[in-house]
Design a protein around this motif. Structure first.
Motif, short mmCIF file in Angstrom:
data_model
loop_
_atom_site.label_atom_id
_atom_site.label_comp_id
_atom_site.label_asym_id
_atom_site.label_seq_id
_atom_site.Cartn_x
_atom_site.Cartn_y
_atom_site.Cartn_z
N LYS A 144 1.37 6.88 -0.92
CA LYS A 144 0.59 5.66 -1.52
C LYS A 144 1.24 5.00 -2.81
O LYS A 144 1.64 5.90 -3.65
N SER A 145 1.22 3.97 -2.81
CA SER A 145 1.59 3.19 -4.09
C SER A 145 0.76 3.55 -5.13
O SER A 145 1.35 3.45 -6.39
N ASP A 146 -0.43 3.95 -5.16
CA ASP A 146 -1.32 4.16 -6.16
C ASP A 146 -1.06 5.34 -6.65
O ASP A 146 -1.16 6.57 -6.28
N THR A 147 -0.39 5.45 -8.08
CA THR A 147 -0.11 6.71 -8.87
C THR A 147 -1.30 7.40 -9.18
O THR A 147 -1.02 8.39 -9.59
N GLU A 148 -2.34 6.71 -9.13
CA GLU A 148 -3.63 7.54 -9.57
C GLU A 148 -4.16 8.42 -8.61
O GLU A 148 -5.05 9.25 -8.68
N ASP A 149 -3.68 8.16 -7.25
CA ASP A 149 -4.37 9.03 -6.26
C ASP A 149 -3.96 10.32 -6.28
O ASP A 149 -2.67 10.64 -5.90
N LYS A 201 0.75 -1.33 0.16
CA LYS A 201 0.05 -0.01 0.04
C LYS A 201 0.68 1.40 -0.11
O LYS A 201 0.25 2.46 -0.58
N ARG A 203 -1.64 11.47 -2.75
CA ARG A 203 -0.50 10.35 -2.70
C ARG A 203 0.50 10.70 -1.71
O ARG A 203 0.92 9.70 -0.90
#
Length: 92
Positions: A57-62, A29, A65
């Motif tokens: 956050k690993s989610d690059t779309e957030d 995560k 982040r």
């Protein structure tokens, strides 16, 4: 088939790209990003004297982040803080 090998610390990848160092597994995560902002020449060596630390956050779309950020005077202090942040974030 060739397997990618990364330098690891505490069983997590540690990858450098230019003045940036990424720590953590992108499948988890969170990761940590270190950016060397400035260096000081001591003899023949360039020593980091300002390092940005970010828990991401690993989610690059957030859009939100960045979870935490700080600046440290040494790479050692930055690594110590980043490793602690990541360990705590992954426990939650």
């Amino acid at each position: 088939m060739a397997e990618n090998k990364f330098l690891t610390y505490k069983e997590k990848p540690l990858v450098r790209k230019g003045n940036e160092i990424y720590y953590g597994d992108t499948a988890e995560k969170f990761i940590v990003r270190f950016e060397i902002l400035s260096t000081d020449k001591q003899g023949n060596l360039e020593i980091a004297d300002s390092v940005s630390v970010q828990l991401l956050k690993s989610d690059t779309e957030d859009k939100d982040r960045i979870i935490k950020s700080s600046t440290k005077d040494t790479l050692f202090d930055a690594l110590d803080l980043g490793f602690t942040w990541l360990e705590r974030a992954l426990k939650d």
